[in-house]
Each structure stands twice: as structure tokens, then as C-alpha cells.
Design an enzyme around this catalytic site. Structure first.
Site, PDB file in Angstrom:
ATOM      1  N   GLY A   1     -32.286 -37.354  54.309  1.00  0.00           N
ATOM      2  CA  GLY A   1     -33.388 -36.408  54.314  1.00  0.00           C
ATOM      3  C   GLY A   1     -34.480 -36.948  55.222  1.00  0.00           C
TER       4      GLY A   1
ATOM      5  N   PHE B   1     -37.459 -38.033  54.416  1.00  0.00           N
ATOM      6  CA  PHE B   1     -38.242 -39.135  53.888  1.00  0.00           C
ATOM      7  C   PHE B   1     -37.371 -40.160  53.179  1.00  0.00           C
ATOM      8  CE2 PHE B   1     -41.666 -36.512  54.984  1.00  0.00           C
ATOM      9  CZ  PHE B   1     -42.808 -37.287  54.984  1.00  0.00           C
TER      10      PHE B   1
ATOM     11  N   ASP C   1     -39.537 -21.922  -0.359  1.00  0.00           N
ATOM     12  CA  ASP C   1     -39.966 -20.523  -0.160  1.00  0.00           C
ATOM     13  C   ASP C   1     -39.542 -19.944   1.180  1.00  0.00           C
ATOM     14  OD1 ASP C   1     -41.614 -21.841   1.564  1.00  0.00           O
ATOM     15  OD2 ASP C   1     -43.493 -21.293   0.593  1.00  0.00           O
TER      16      ASP C   1
ATOM     17  N   ASP D   1     -36.668 -26.031  42.609  1.00  0.00           N
ATOM     18  CA  ASP D   1     -35.747 -25.961  43.754  1.00  0.00           C
ATOM     19  C   ASP D   1     -34.305 -25.814  43.275  1.00  0.00           C
ATOM     20  OD1 ASP D   1     -35.158 -25.847  46.445  1.00  0.00           O
ATOM     21  OD2 ASP D   1     -34.973 -28.021  46.677  1.00  0.00           O
TER      22      ASP D   1
ATOM     23  N   HIS E   1     -32.890 -41.573  52.548  1.00  0.00           N
ATOM     24  CA  HIS E   1     -31.462 -41.338  52.679  1.00  0.00           C
ATOM     25  C   HIS E   1     -30.769 -41.895  51.443  1.00  0.00           C
ATOM     26  CE1 HIS E   1     -32.270 -45.309  54.475  1.00  0.00           C
ATOM     27  NE2 HIS E   1     -31.065 -45.659  54.055  1.00  0.00           N
TER      28      HIS E   1
END
Length: 632
Positions: A187, A189, A499, A306, A191
Site C-alpha cells: 500500500g 503507507f 416477575d 471500508d 506493505h
């Protein structure tokens, strides 16, 4: 300085039936003259407070697009090599993209993509070419060094960057603990690499390591991005359909996120390998897994933002392999009644309210609707040749349920998809409700606890007696089909054995039993403060049913008119009473300016609400929410 531009990258894929064989991945990119980096739609700027509020982040900081974790590079892997030309960055799914369909009618301007491009440019500290040229003509460039990423004053920007604390407090012995192997994904920013554990209980085990370069963390926001991703993965790890987090390490150059290795490939590739679509029964298996993990995330106060077939991987290559959700790089913590306003995600799967900059967990449900549509028919519900066309389609077009193969798909499956792809987010099912839908209903599978119940109870406790009477009448009109979900939620709260009623402790214990560190980060437990009236009284099932009914969701049903008519009959018998225009406006928290509107809702004959008035009173007059987070 850089500029925003769009590029269509053709990718060849195999298809059959309703699948178009040549598809196109549309990205909005931001070019930086020095760095030459690109970001997808929604990947620009952001992290921490910036990503939540939509506030422009410091210049030169594209939204982090992390490498997909847990991708194997064994023989035959779809990630073995990129089919794109040299110099072209791969799309999130290098082997192919989701199938598409063509729209036959044009969509008029203006383009919703314009403000998205402008937002991305602002977040990166960039200007449009026209603006840049006009400013350049009006004023000669200053004779000082220009910062690489458009910051203000070179020396000052450098000083700010040097002052950033890039120490995360993670283990610094990565090389001693793990042997790093070859790269299997990349990517902008970071890997992803294969790795093998050197020591400990995992010694010899193959892992996936996401490597994020500290050199690219140029702002406090981008640093907080990484912190939050690790925090979310660590907090949520353990769910059977979520990629397992093992460790986080760092050194002077990188941050390392160590996760399990998923070798079965992407959901997208399996769709294409089946000729572009799944059978209904096989699609159910996939959708159930997606809903299970998303309902877990939403209860913890985490919105993924995403969701798409590329972000679901199979553990093994076996046909019945479990599926794992990955890539929490765009995820964020969110309080139950909070709205986010920054545009993130992938164009084909983005919800309309994201483009309108006011959204919550319902945006993930829209994305699941898109995925389910693709699974069942093999084409996208919203498609166009350009990014602006995609957004216009998402905002204005209706999905096609008329063409093949929808005629052979069950009415329950079509209703399921339609209730997720409703452009009004208030009418969409939650993940827990979707699991109780007739298409997926399974008596052997428990329905998870739903945060929506807590939000509806909160609203009910704050409502007036007149509004409670209207809701009670509506709750009596619903069928057994709708009651299945409500009963399941009531039982999850473990009512008193004596109850059969609930008090605030039931709600508190239900949340605490499902709590993780993510729930603390999202402050989801704060909603218990709004349920404080239940510390002094108890709630039986009849009142719980009235409190947890959603008029908006019921309106999305095909039999809404019948339900509303029956409910009004009950209301006439037990709750309707004479009411003045001023009282009705006060009931709905409206100003005197709305008197002319509510006047038509009251019958002149007896001064009571008419049928129209009853339905309007249930919904209320709403304006665009002003609760989206903003920084001042």
C-alpha cells in the site's frame, strides 16, 4: 504542489451470466509532485480527530492506505504479480475487480465528486490547477524553499516534523522474535510480508506482518492513525471472523503489526471463480459471517467504514473455509448517538449519508447490502464510468431488481437486499436485525445483542406519555415476524426469573458481558447513564416491545400501510385524545413556525390526531442532524 485527478484502470476479469468481462476500477488520486503518491477516495488526510471530524489534516498527509494483511504468495495466488502496466499502482484487488453493470440513463450535474476532490485537496494542502494558476499570476512566488508537501514555511515545517514523537511503546525486538520473508502486498503507507516466528509458542508458525514506515508519518494525525488501528485490532481480536492480532513491534524505521496469515484469497476472487455470482444458499453462508463480525464490531462501538469483498479473506483454500474481515485502517471508534462527517471508504460501496457527511454504523450496513447484491446477481448495484457518476448513482439511482437473474431469486433475498440498500439510513436493518430476517433466520443460531435497543430505550424513556401511547399502539399492530427480533433482544437482557421484568442492572450486565477494551474506547457504556430511570422502576415485555419498535424501519416494510392502519385503530381506542396545535408542537419540540404544518394533523371535528397526524407524530419532523462532530 499537487492536484486531484481521476483515473480509470482497466482490469481483465472472467465473468459469466450477468458479469461484464472487462471491468474498470475507478480511483480518485492525489498527485504530490515530490512524493508521487496516490490515495483512494476516502483515503485522504485523516486519523485520530481529523478522520472523525473531517477537519483538513496538515498538508501533505494523504489518508493511509495500508497494505492488506494476511495475504499469501503461494503458487497460484492472485497476488503473485500485478497485471497492470509498469508504473501504475495496483487497485485493492490486483487480480480483478467486482463485476459491473451499465446505467442507460445519464445523470445531470452537479457532480457530488467535486466537493470530495476539493476536500481531499484541502486535506493535502493542495490547490486545484485553476486556483494555483490564478494565484501564481496574481502574485510572484516567494523566494524561499517550498516545503515538499505544501506545509507553511520550510524551516517551521521541518521543526514540527522533527518534534513529532514517533515512539509507540511497542516491543522493539522484532528481528529477534520474527524472521521477515518476502513481500506479498503493498500500500502507499506500508506493505505486508510473510514472516515466521522464531521463538515462543508460535515458533515456526507462518504469519503476516504489516510494515508501516515511520518516515511517512509526517503528522500527529498519521501517527494516531497507526495507534488506533493497532488498538482496534488488539481489542477486537478473538472473534472467529476477524483476522487475529498477535503482536505489534517497532524499531527506528518501522512499525510492525503481526497477524495471522490467511491463505484462502479474497472473497472477490471466489466470486469471480464461480462465474461472477453465488447461489442463494452459498451466499447466505458468506453474508451470515459478515453480519456476525460486523454486529460484534458495532456493539463495541467500532465502525469499519471500508467493507468490500477485497477486505474479506478466507483462512484456507478449502471451499468451507471461515472468512475473516481485515484492514481496519479506516475504522474508528464511535459513541452510540454520534455522527461522523468525513468521507472515507471505497466509491462503489460508500453509503449516501457518507457523501452527505453525516453517518454512523448504518453506513456499514449499506456496504453489506452492496456486497450481498453482488453475491446474488454478479453485478454492482451502482455503477458509472466516472467517479462522479458513481456518486450520483449512489445518491439518486435505485438498484435494478428486474433483470436476470433476479427473477429466479427468492422474494426473501430481494427484500433483504432492499432493506439494506435503503437510502434513508433510519430504515436500514442493523446487523443483528439482518440476522433475524426471514432470508437468514436460523433458530439454532443466536441473535447477538444490538446497541439499537439501548438507543431506542433511551429515546422512549425521554418521550412524553402521549408519544408512549402512540408507540404502544404501534407495537400491538406488528406481526410475529417482527417480534422474533424483539423477543430475542429481551431474552438476551435476562429478565428477572420472578416477575419477568427488566431493570437497569439487566442492561448494564448485558453490555459488560460483551465488553472489550474497544467498548471502553468508544464510551459505549455511557449510554447506561440515559437509562437511569430504570433504576427506580421495572419494564415488562409489553413496554419493552413499545420502546424498541422503530417506526422508520416498519415504514420500509411492504405492509406498512396495513400495520399503520391497525395501529391507529388501537390508538383511537386507548391513546388518542384532544390536543391543541400548541401542545402537539410542544410534544414534537417544534417552534411556532411549524404550527401551519401540524394544524393539518388534527381533526377539526374532535380535536384529536387524524391518521395522517398519527403517522407523522410517530416519525416526527426531522431536519438534517447537527450532531456531526466538529472541531472549533
Amino acid at each position: 504542489m499537487g492536484q486531484c485527478y481521476a483515473r480509470n484502470v482497466p482490469v481483465d476479469g472472467e465473468g459469466g451470466g450477468g458479469v461484464v468481462t472487462t471491468t474498470t476500477t475507478t480511483t480518485i488520486s492525489v498527485s504530490a509532485s515530490a512524493a508521487g503518491e496516490e490515495v483512494e477516495v476516502g483515503r485522504g488526510g485523516g486519523g485520530g480527530g481529523g478522520r472523525r471530524s473531517g477537519r483538513p489534516s496538515p498538508a501533505g498527509t494523504p489518508r493511509r492506505r495500508g497494505a492488506t494483511p494476511a495475504r499469501s504468495s503461494v503458487a497460484g495466488s492472485p497476488w503473485a504479480g500485478s497485471p497492470l502496466p509498469e508504473g501504475i499502482a495496483p487497485s485493492p484487488a490486483p487480480s480483478a475487480t467486482t463485476p459491473r453493470r451499465f446505467f442507460r440513463r445519464p445523470f445531470p450535474p452537479p457532480s457530488p465528486a467535486k466537493h470530495i476532490k476539493a476536500s481531499l485537496a484541502r486535506r493535502l494542502g493542495q490547490r486545484s490547477p485553476a486556483t494555483a494558476q490564478a494565484q501564481q499570476a496574481a502574485k510572484p512566488p516567494a523566494e524561499v524553499p517550498i516545503p515538499e508537501h505544501g506545509g507553511g514555511g520550510g524551516a517551521a515545517a521541518g521543526e514540527v516534523e522533527r518534534e513529532l514523537d514517533k515512539s509507540f511503546g511497542y516491543d522493539r525486538h522484532f528481528a529477534a522474535k520474527y524472521e521477515l520473508g518476502k513481500e506479498v502486498g503493498r500500500g502507499h503507507f506500508g506493505h505486508t510480508c510473510l514472516a515466521r516466528a522464531r521463538k515462543g509458542d508460535m515458533r515456526g508458525q507462518l504469519l503476516a506482518v504489516k510494515v508501516i514506515s515511520k518516515a511517512k508519518m509526517t503528522t500527529a494525525i498519521s501517527i494516531e492513525d497507526v495507534r488506533r488501528e493497532v488498538k482496534i485490532l488488539k481489542a477486537l481480536s478473538g472473534h472467529s471472523n476477524l483476522v487475529k492480532f498477535y503482536d505489534a513491534c517497532e524499531d527506528a524505521l518501522n512499525v510492525y503489526i503481526i497477524m495471522e496469515l490467511c491463505e484462502g484469497g479474497e472473497l472477490l476472487d471466489r466470486i469471480l471463480s464461480r462465474g461472477g455470482r453465488y447461489t442463494e444458499e452459498d451466499a447466505k453462508v458468506i453474508v451470515e459471517q459478515i453480519l456476525n463480525v460486523v454486529s460484534f464490531c458495532h456493539l463495541q462501538g467500532v465502525v469499519h467504514r471500508d467493507l468490500k469483498p477485497e477486505n474479506f479473506l478466507f483462512s484456507t483454500r478449502d471451499d468451507h473455509s471461515p472468512m475473516k474481515i481485515i484492514d481496519f485502517g479506516l475504522s474508528d471508534f464511535i459513541r452510540p448517538d454520534e455522527r461522523l462527517n468525513d468521507i472515507v471508504g471505497s466509491a462503489y460501496y460508500v453509503a449516501p449519508e457518507v457523501l452527505h457527511r453525516s453517518y454512523s454504523t448504518e453506513a456499514d450496513m449499506w456496504s453489506i447490502g452492496v456486497i450481498t447484491y453482488i453475491l446474488l446477481c454478479g453485478s454492482r448495484p451502482f455503477w458509472a464510468r466516472t467517479e462522479s457518476g458513481i456518486f450520483r448513482s449512489v445518491l439518486r439511482a435505485d438498484p435494478n431488481f428486474d433483470d436476470a437473474p433476479w427473477s429466479s431469486i427468492s422474494p426473501e433475498a430481494k427484500d433483504f437486499v432492499k432493506r439494506l440498500l435503503n437510502k434513508d439510513y433510519r430504515k436500514r436493518m442493523t446487523a443483528a436485525q439482518a440476522l433475524s430476517h426471514p432470508w437468514l433466520r436460523d433458530e439454532c443460531r443466536p441473535i447477538p445483542l444490538d446497541m439499537l435497543v439501548f438507543k431506542l430505550i433511551k429515546a422512549y424513556l425521554r418521550s412524553t406519555p402521549f408519544k408512549r401511547a402512540a408507540l404502544k399502539a404501534l407495537s400491538r399492530a406488528i406481526t410475529e415476524d417482527e417480534l422474533i427480533y424483539i423477543r430475542a433482544q429481551y431474552n438476551l437482557l435476562e429478565p428477572s426469573s420472578t416477575d419477568g421484568r427488566l431493570c437497569i442492572e439487566n442492561f448494564r450486565m448485558a453490555l459488560l458481558q460483551n465488553s472489550t477494551d474497544a467498548m471502553k474506547e468508544s464510551r459505549a457504556l455511557d449510554i447506561l447513564n440515559a437509562l437511569e430511570p430504570l433504576a427506580y422502576r421495572r419494564m415488562d415485555f409489553e413496554e419493552f416491545r413499545a420502546a424498541t419498535i422503530s417506526p422508520y424501519q416498519l415504514e420500509a416494510l411492504s405492509r406498512w400501510e396495513e400495520i399503520a392502519g391497525t395501529a391507529f385503530e388501537y390508538f383511537e381506542q386507548e391513546g388518542n385524545r384532544p390536543i391543541t396545535i400548541e401542545e402537539l408542537a410542544q410534544e414534537m419540540n417544534l417552534s411556532s413556525a411549524a404550527y401551519s404544518i401540524v394544524r393539518d394533523w388534527i381533526r377539526p371535528a374532535d380535536g384529536k390526531l387524524s391518521f395522517l397526524g398519527y403517522t407523522k407524530f410517530l416519525h416526527g419532523l426531522t431536519m438534517r442532524s447537527s450532531n456531526a462532530r466538529r472541531h472549533h
